[in-house]
Design a protein around this motif. Structure first.
Motif, PDB file in Angstrom:
ATOM      1  N   GLU A 110      44.552  48.644  33.938  1.00 47.79           N
ATOM      2  CA  GLU A 110      43.336  49.142  34.595  1.00 47.79           C
ATOM      3  C   GLU A 110      42.147  49.102  33.638  1.00 47.79           C
ATOM      4  O   GLU A 110      41.038  48.710  34.024  1.00 47.79           O
ATOM      5  CB  GLU A 110      43.560  50.564  35.096  1.00 47.79           C
ATOM      6  CG  GLU A 110      42.397  51.119  35.895  1.00 47.79           C
ATOM      7  CD  GLU A 110      42.677  52.501  36.458  1.00 47.79           C
ATOM      8  OE1 GLU A 110      41.742  53.132  36.989  1.00 47.79           O
ATOM      9  OE2 GLU A 110      43.841  52.953  36.369  1.00 47.79           O
ATOM     10  N   ASN A 142      41.088  45.346  33.106  1.00 49.43           N
ATOM     11  CA  ASN A 142      40.413  44.758  34.262  1.00 49.43           C
ATOM     12  C   ASN A 142      39.073  45.416  34.556  1.00 49.43           C
ATOM     13  O   ASN A 142      38.226  44.828  35.235  1.00 49.43           O
ATOM     14  CB  ASN A 142      41.319  44.841  35.491  1.00 49.43           C
ATOM     15  CG  ASN A 142      42.456  43.838  35.435  1.00 49.43           C
ATOM     16  OD1 ASN A 142      42.340  42.799  34.793  1.00 49.43           O
ATOM     17  ND2 ASN A 142      43.566  44.152  36.088  1.00 49.43           N
ATOM     18  N   ASP A 155      35.963  42.046  34.161  1.00 52.15           N
ATOM     19  CA  ASP A 155      36.012  42.276  35.607  1.00 52.15           C
ATOM     20  C   ASP A 155      35.607  41.028  36.398  1.00 52.15           C
ATOM     21  O   ASP A 155      34.421  40.800  36.649  1.00 52.15           O
ATOM     22  CB  ASP A 155      35.074  43.445  35.936  1.00 52.15           C
ATOM     23  CG  ASP A 155      35.109  43.830  37.400  1.00 52.15           C
ATOM     24  OD1 ASP A 155      35.899  43.245  38.157  1.00 52.15           O
ATOM     25  OD2 ASP A 155      34.336  44.726  37.791  1.00 52.15           O
ATOM     26  N   ILE A 172      45.923  36.389  29.858  1.00 47.96           N
ATOM     27  CA  ILE A 172      46.405  36.844  31.167  1.00 47.96           C
ATOM     28  C   ILE A 172      47.833  36.361  31.411  1.00 47.96           C
ATOM     29  O   ILE A 172      48.715  37.137  31.806  1.00 47.96           O
ATOM     30  CB  ILE A 172      45.491  36.320  32.297  1.00 47.96           C
ATOM     31  CG1 ILE A 172      44.037  36.745  32.072  1.00 47.96           C
ATOM     32  CG2 ILE A 172      45.996  36.802  33.657  1.00 47.96           C
ATOM     33  CD1 ILE A 172      43.799  38.216  32.116  1.00 47.96           C
ATOM     34  N   LEU A 187      49.049  42.194  33.030  1.00 46.60           N
ATOM     35  CA  LEU A 187      47.808  41.549  33.459  1.00 46.60           C
ATOM     36  C   LEU A 187      48.090  40.446  34.467  1.00 46.60           C
ATOM     37  O   LEU A 187      47.352  40.283  35.448  1.00 46.60           O
ATOM     38  CB  LEU A 187      47.068  40.978  32.246  1.00 46.60           C
ATOM     39  CG  LEU A 187      46.563  41.993  31.222  1.00 46.60           C
ATOM     40  CD1 LEU A 187      45.888  41.288  30.052  1.00 46.60           C
ATOM     41  CD2 LEU A 187      45.599  42.984  31.864  1.00 46.60           C
ATOM     42  N   SER A 192      48.747  41.734  37.895  1.00 48.80           N
ATOM     43  CA  SER A 192      47.572  42.335  38.536  1.00 48.80           C
ATOM     44  C   SER A 192      46.756  41.316  39.324  1.00 48.80           C
ATOM     45  O   SER A 192      45.954  41.703  40.179  1.00 48.80           O
ATOM     46  CB  SER A 192      46.682  43.013  37.489  1.00 48.80           C
ATOM     47  OG  SER A 192      45.968  42.073  36.705  1.00 48.80           O
ATOM     48  N   ILE A 193      46.946  40.023  39.059  1.00 52.38           N
ATOM     49  CA  ILE A 193      46.160  39.031  39.810  1.00 52.38           C
ATOM     50  C   ILE A 193      46.636  38.915  41.254  1.00 52.38           C
ATOM     51  O   ILE A 193      45.949  38.328  42.093  1.00 52.38           O
ATOM     52  CB  ILE A 193      46.183  37.636  39.135  1.00 52.38           C
ATOM     53  CG1 ILE A 193      47.562  36.995  39.231  1.00 52.38           C
ATOM     54  CG2 ILE A 193      45.702  37.719  37.700  1.00 52.38           C
ATOM     55  CD1 ILE A 193      47.615  35.573  38.683  1.00 52.38           C
ATOM     56  N   ASN A 217      42.736  39.016  43.195  1.00 53.53           N
ATOM     57  CA  ASN A 217      41.929  38.829  41.992  1.00 53.53           C
ATOM     58  C   ASN A 217      41.314  37.427  41.974  1.00 53.53           C
ATOM     59  O   ASN A 217      42.026  36.426  42.072  1.00 53.53           O
ATOM     60  CB  ASN A 217      42.807  39.022  40.757  1.00 53.53           C
ATOM     61  CG  ASN A 217      42.001  39.173  39.488  1.00 53.53           C
ATOM     62  OD1 ASN A 217      41.080  38.415  39.224  1.00 53.53           O
ATOM     63  ND2 ASN A 217      42.362  40.164  38.685  1.00 53.53           N
TER      64      ASN A 217
END
Length: 364
Positions: free
Chosen positions: A198, A201, A205, A232, A238, A241-242, A272
């Protein structure tokens, strides 16, 4: 360098350090060199240190922090003419703390209680200042791996990368400060090493880039750089998270706030925006990232089908390199789909099979 020698001699006397060799041993200890190796270090560096004091060569950068800690004063005081004449007490030598020292200690309490008080005479934040080595606080945060410094900058100053210039934005109160920072990739590695998805990102951003610009902009945009994409792809948190599909709140600038009469706009959930660049890079480097390419393609197969089931397929088209999906008949419609660039040719049967299953939208 005569001032440096005089001042070092003075503070050695105050601290009860009788010989340069003993000082070099203390420096070695501050550098993490212990035991007999510290004495070997002192003997090895004795000649060089003597030349530094005579001004025949510059003071070694590695010696700066150790000297500041040993004597309890800043390098500026060591270099300042007549600094050794200032009234000091042997047991409590005053220390002019600078941002290098805060990054080195990386103490959350000191950040909170003292860091904000370090202002220049014109009232500008310490974040914009450079030292005698032309380095900023951010440089030292990276150099000393100051993870608490990262959290402090995020929580107190709202640090964010402004992707279009690869600058960092800091906002505290009503003021905003922009800093050009060459080490933004190394800073990204540091933030990634903290394993706080978090936090990462929020600083780096891509959603902001998507909703404000709808494309990567300049070729040197960080989201296009191989080193960043590898950060990434190499980090499980990470990378995962995409695939998150989430809404995004875009905080507006002063002009937009006045025009729209709102503080922010919340956009409906999308994936993302960096996902297609990650796929593109993984496909070009299958020897290292085939497993990542497979994961993205499998996700994309299902994701694209879900989107296609909710629209009139012939009305929609991919309008840019982000995979943004637009609708000829609805200017307010947007989404992101997974796609493979036409110029990418892979020689892998498993990848080809997955690519063939990926629903392909028209691309303008």
């Amino acid at each position: 360098m005569e001032n440096l020698k005089n001042n070092i001699d003075h503070y050695m006397k105050l601290k009860g350090i009788k010989m340069y060799t003993h000082l070099l041993v203390d420096i070695a200890h501050e550098l993490g060199i212990k035991g007999q190796e510290a004495y070997e270090f002192a003997n090895k560096e004795k000649s060089n240190f003597s030349k530094m004091l005579k001004g025949e060569r510059p003071l070694k950068y590695d010696f700066i922090i150790p000297l500041e800690k040993i004597f309890g004063i800043s390098l500026a005081r060591l270099l300042e003419e007549n600094a050794y004449k200032l009234p000091v007490k042997k047991e409590n030598v005053p220390f002019n703390k600078g941002f290098r020292y805060y990054a080195y200690l990386d103490d959350p309490k000191l950040y909170k209680e003292e860091f904000d008080l370090l202002l220049t005479k014109d009232g500008e934040s310490i974040l914009t200042q450079t030292d005698e080595f032309e380095k900023t606080f951010l440089d030292y945060v990276v150099e000393y791996h100051s993870v608490n410094g990262v959290r402090y900058l995020h929580d107190e100053y709202g640090i964010k990368l402004k992707w279009f210039h690869n600058q960092f934005e800091f906002s505290k109160g009503k003021g905003i400060t922009y800093i050009h920072f060459e080490n933004y990739i190394e800073f990204a590695r540091l933030v990634a090493s903290m394993n706080d998805v978090e936090l990462f990102n929020d600083i780096y951003d891509p959603y902001n880039m998507f909703f404000t610009n709808h494309h990567y902009g300049a070729e040197n945009c960080i989201f296009c750089q191989s080193e960043y994409l590898e950060i990434i792809l190499d980090n499980d948190g990470l990378f995962n998270s995409i695939f998150e599909i989430k809404p995004y709140e875009l905080k507006l600038g002063n002009i937009s706030r006045r025009k729209k009469q709102v503080e922010s706009i919340t956009y409906r959930p999308i994936i993302n925006p960096i996902i297609n660049n990650c796929l593109k890079y993984a496909l070009k480097h299958l020897d290292k990232y085939k497993h990542r390419a497979i994961d993205i393609l499998k996700f994309g197969i299902e994701h694209n089908r879900k989107i296609a089931s909710k629209i009139t397929f012939t009305d929609c088209y991919i309008c840019n390199e982000l995979g943004e999906l637009k609708n000829f008949k609805d200017k307010n419609y947007y989404d992101i789909v997974v796609f493979v660039e036409r110029d990418i040719d892979v020689n892998d049967d498993e990848i080809k099979s997955l690519t063939n299953q990926l629903l392909k939208f028209n691309k303008l």
